[in-house]
Write an enzyme that holds these catalytic residues in place. Structure first.
Site, PDB file in Angstrom:
ATOM      1  N   PHE A 207      49.296  58.393  23.721  1.00  9.20           N
ATOM      2  CA  PHE A 207      49.514  58.253  22.273  1.00  9.20           C
ATOM      3  C   PHE A 207      48.199  57.830  21.639  1.00  9.20           C
ATOM      4  O   PHE A 207      47.637  56.789  21.993  1.00  9.20           O
ATOM      5  CB  PHE A 207      50.591  57.203  21.968  1.00  9.20           C
ATOM      6  CG  PHE A 207      50.916  57.099  20.497  1.00  9.20           C
ATOM      7  CD1 PHE A 207      51.981  57.798  19.945  1.00  9.20           C
ATOM      8  CD2 PHE A 207      50.135  56.329  19.649  1.00  9.20           C
ATOM      9  CE1 PHE A 207      52.266  57.727  18.578  1.00  9.20           C
ATOM     10  CE2 PHE A 207      50.412  56.246  18.277  1.00  9.20           C
ATOM     11  CZ  PHE A 207      51.471  56.941  17.750  1.00  9.20           C
ATOM     12  N   ASP A 316      40.812  54.569  24.565  1.00 14.12           N
ATOM     13  CA  ASP A 316      41.546  54.131  23.380  1.00 14.12           C
ATOM     14  C   ASP A 316      42.171  52.767  23.661  1.00 14.12           C
ATOM     15  O   ASP A 316      43.171  52.663  24.365  1.00 14.12           O
ATOM     16  CB  ASP A 316      42.608  55.195  23.045  1.00 14.12           C
ATOM     17  CG  ASP A 316      43.473  54.807  21.857  1.00 14.12           C
ATOM     18  OD1 ASP A 316      43.424  53.641  21.409  1.00 14.12           O
ATOM     19  OD2 ASP A 316      44.231  55.687  21.389  1.00 14.12           O
ATOM     20  N   LYS A 347      44.847  47.276  15.643  1.00 13.07           N
ATOM     21  CA  LYS A 347      45.914  46.297  15.950  1.00 13.07           C
ATOM     22  C   LYS A 347      45.399  44.857  16.045  1.00 13.07           C
ATOM     23  O   LYS A 347      44.991  44.299  15.050  1.00 13.07           O
ATOM     24  CB  LYS A 347      46.630  46.720  17.235  1.00 13.07           C
ATOM     25  CG  LYS A 347      47.414  48.039  17.027  1.00 13.07           C
ATOM     26  CD  LYS A 347      48.533  48.182  17.994  1.00 13.07           C
ATOM     27  CE  LYS A 347      49.215  49.515  17.932  1.00 13.07           C
ATOM     28  NZ  LYS A 347      50.529  49.496  17.346  1.00 13.07           N
ATOM     29  N   THR A 371      35.481  56.598   1.963  1.00 14.94           N
ATOM     30  CA  THR A 371      35.190  55.672   0.861  1.00 14.94           C
ATOM     31  C   THR A 371      35.044  54.227   1.352  1.00 14.94           C
ATOM     32  O   THR A 371      34.022  53.588   1.146  1.00 14.94           O
ATOM     33  CB  THR A 371      36.305  55.736  -0.207  1.00 14.94           C
ATOM     34  OG1 THR A 371      36.459  57.077  -0.624  1.00 14.94           O
ATOM     35  CG2 THR A 371      35.951  54.861  -1.414  1.00 14.94           C
TER      36      THR A 371
HETATM   37  C1  LIG Z   1      46.853  53.549  21.957  1.00 16.96           C
HETATM   38  C2  LIG Z   1      47.062  53.803  20.498  1.00 16.96           C
HETATM   39  N1  LIG Z   1      46.179  54.570  19.842  1.00 16.96           N
HETATM   40  C3  LIG Z   1      46.306  54.818  18.535  1.00 16.96           C
HETATM   41  C4  LIG Z   1      47.358  54.307  17.806  1.00 16.96           C
HETATM   42  C5  LIG Z   1      47.484  54.604  16.344  1.00 16.96           C
HETATM   43  O1  LIG Z   1      47.223  53.454  15.610  1.00 16.96           O
HETATM   44  P1  LIG Z   1      47.752  53.338  14.117  1.00 16.96           P
HETATM   45  O2  LIG Z   1      49.232  53.233  14.184  1.00 16.96           O
HETATM   46  O3  LIG Z   1      47.076  52.092  13.598  1.00 16.96           O
HETATM   47  O4  LIG Z   1      47.290  54.540  13.386  1.00 16.96           O
HETATM   48  C6  LIG Z   1      48.307  53.500  18.449  1.00 16.96           C
HETATM   49  C7  LIG Z   1      49.454  52.960  17.712  1.00 16.96           C
HETATM   50  O5  LIG Z   1      50.424  52.503  18.253  1.00 16.96           O
HETATM   51  C8  LIG Z   1      48.150  53.249  19.837  1.00 16.96           C
HETATM   52  O6  LIG Z   1      49.034  52.498  20.507  1.00 16.96           O
END
Ligand SMILES: Cc1ncc(COP(=O)(O)O)c(C=O)c1O
Length: 490
Positions: A207, A316, A347, A371
């Site tokens: 994700f 990530d 987060k 921006t």
């Molecule tokens: C591993 C990971 N990457 C990206 C995201 C996307 O972040 P956001 O919800 O702040 O766009 C999440 C969100 O849960 C995530 O867990």
């Protein structure tokens, strides 16, 4: 304005905070959960949900919170229910609610002015900005010299993906070679060579966000992707381990090898098709997709593969970063030969953004730009959080509290083998599988009725995403209530 909403509980917290060093437990935090309505959401929340639904899709709302009364590890809803929160706004509150150190941030007029006079950071940053980036964000960098701030996890990944593509093309073109006229004209109509047919390799179960680019690397739930056009990019299998790990070393190693072989096959296949893989995008623990872990060796080998094929490695850390695994960055558990090329965050880090090596820095302006490019106010909050993290040794606390929680979960998995299995994770970033999706949903629902706010991930997992201020006594409360819930459903 903002300060006017801070009343009673929060004001007390501020007073306490200013008179002594910030504590990892906020003074006045409730002693235990308290449920006062027969149903959750309660009547006031239900009314607000109906009102909200008349203006926007709101069926994901669990209840309306009272953020004046919520404190520390406890969230209070508008009906007066008090929950021990081990989900913490989808893993995003680093030191709980109304922490005095955070409430104090904008009492400083300079910081308040940085918040109010929100700059377009790429063009008109305040004088304080370079030093703040160095003192705050680079002070916890995972070995990478540069950082870009962004608004959220998805846009951090979205922009980091662009860096991977630009760097790949820079390597193809040659370091100081200018763009050709054909590249300039063809990109304007979305055609190669200016808009090249490059790809990113990601993993099943991963994700990385819900925006148009990131969604092509997100593979956790169909509902996130349905009806939205996506890039045809390679997707490899992510290891699925058998637990306990110590008893399944051979099978799990074979699983690593199988997945890594597939990564190489896919890169070769796509490179051969003329759709080169410019980068590999991976979570250190697949968080939304079910808390799927992979071994340090898996990540070490994955990095070697990325280097072999000239693909950038993006880790990530949007959900894992900021301390919940017991290290600032989860991938620091992996002992990689060099830092990854890019590490994205959001987060618990309060601001979104990404760290990167010099190679990933675009040579021209406006290539990675928007921006706001984040918000200085968020960096001031991050600074306050990191001060608390350091002063209170919160990473040590995460490790000791996590060990207690994990051991309690192991006890329950032994006591209820038909209900629970596969306890896993690092620090307090833990998970346990229920035997079915229906059972998982029931356990999460029944925990809520007993005043514990938890969450699910993937099909079967209950995930633990508390703040870094979770303490032993909170774990005892959780384990006690979880025990009651398990007894009820067995
Ligand atoms: C591993 C990971 N990457 C990206 C995201 C996307 O972040 P956001 O919800 O702040 O766009 C999440 C969100 O849960 C995530 O867990």
């Amino acid at each position: 304005m903002w300060t006017r909403c801070v009343t009673t509980v929060a004001q007390n917290a501020i007073k306490t905070g200013s008179s002594r060093a910030a504590s990892s437990i906020v003074s006045g935090e409730p002693k235990e959960p308290k449920i006062v309505t027969s149903e959750i959401p309660g009547p006031k929340s239900k009314k607000l949900i109906a009102e909200l639904d008349s203006v926007t899709q709101s069926s994901s709302v669990q209840f309306f919170a009272d953020y004046e009364k919520s404190l520390g590890n406890y969230i209070t809803d508008v009906d007066g229910n008090v929950f021990l929160d081990i989900f913490m706004q989808i893993s995003s509150m680093p030191i709980g609610y109304n922490h005095p150190a955070m409430l104090n941030v904008f009492k400083d007029e300079k910081r308040l002015k940085a918040l109010v006079n929100r700059p377009a950071l790429g063009s008109f940053p305040g004088e304080y900005w370079p030093k703040k980036l160095k003192d705050v964000l680079l002070s916890v960098s995972p070995g990478l010299p540069n950082v870009m701030t962004m608004m959220c996890g998805s846009c951090s990944n979205e922009n980091a993906f662009k860096c991977l593509f630009m760097t790949y093309m820079k390597h193809q073109r040659g370091e100081n070679v200018d763009f050709s006229e054909l590249e300039k004209s063809s990109c304007m109509v979305n055609q190669p060579p200016g808009a090249p047919d490059l790809t990113l390799l990601s993993f099943h179960g991963g994700f990385h966000g819900r925006t148009m680019g990131t969604l092509s690397t997100t593979h956790s739930k169909a509902i996130h992707k349905l009806d939205v056009p996506a890039f045809d990019w390679p997707t490899a299998s992510f290891p699925k381990y058998k637990y306990p790990l110590e008893e399944h070393f051979k099978e799990n190693k074979a699983e690593d090898d199988k997945c890594l072989a597939q990564v190489e096959e896919l890169i070769e296949e796509y490179n051969k098709k003329g759709r080169p893989v410019a980068g590999i995008v991976v979570e250190p623990i697949q968080s939304e997709g079910g808390d799927n872990e992979a071994s340090p060796e898996f990540f070490q080998k994955l990095q070697r593969i990325a280097k072999k094929y000239g693909a950038g490695l993006l880790i990530d850390e949007v959900q894992t970063g900021g301390g919940p695994t017991g290290k600032m960055w989860c991938h620091e558990h992996f002992d990689l030969e060099t830092p990854p090329d890019i590490v994205t965050f959001s987060k618990k880090m309060i601001t979104g953004g990404f760290y990167h090596n010099i190679d990933q820095k675009p040579a021209q302006p406006y290539r990675i730009y928007n921006t706001w490019l984040g918000d200085p106010g968020k960096l001031f909050l991050l600074e306050a959080f990191l001060d608390v993290l350091k002063q209170q040794n919160l990473l040590d606390q995460v490790n000791s509290v996590g060990a207690k929680l994990k051991s309690g979960l192991h006890d329950y998995e032994k006591e209820y083998p038909s209900l629970l299995n596969s306890v896993r994770g690092r620090g307090t970033f833990l998970a346990v599988n229920a035997s079915t999706t229906a059972l998982r949903d029931k356990l999460v629902g029944n925990l809520k009725k007993k005043g514990i706010l938890s969450g699910g991930s993937g099909d079967n997992a209950i995930r633990f995403r508390p703040s870094l201020t979770l303490q032993q006594n909170h774990v005892e409360i959780f384990l006690d209530r979880f025990g009651q819930v398990l007894k009820e459903v067995k």
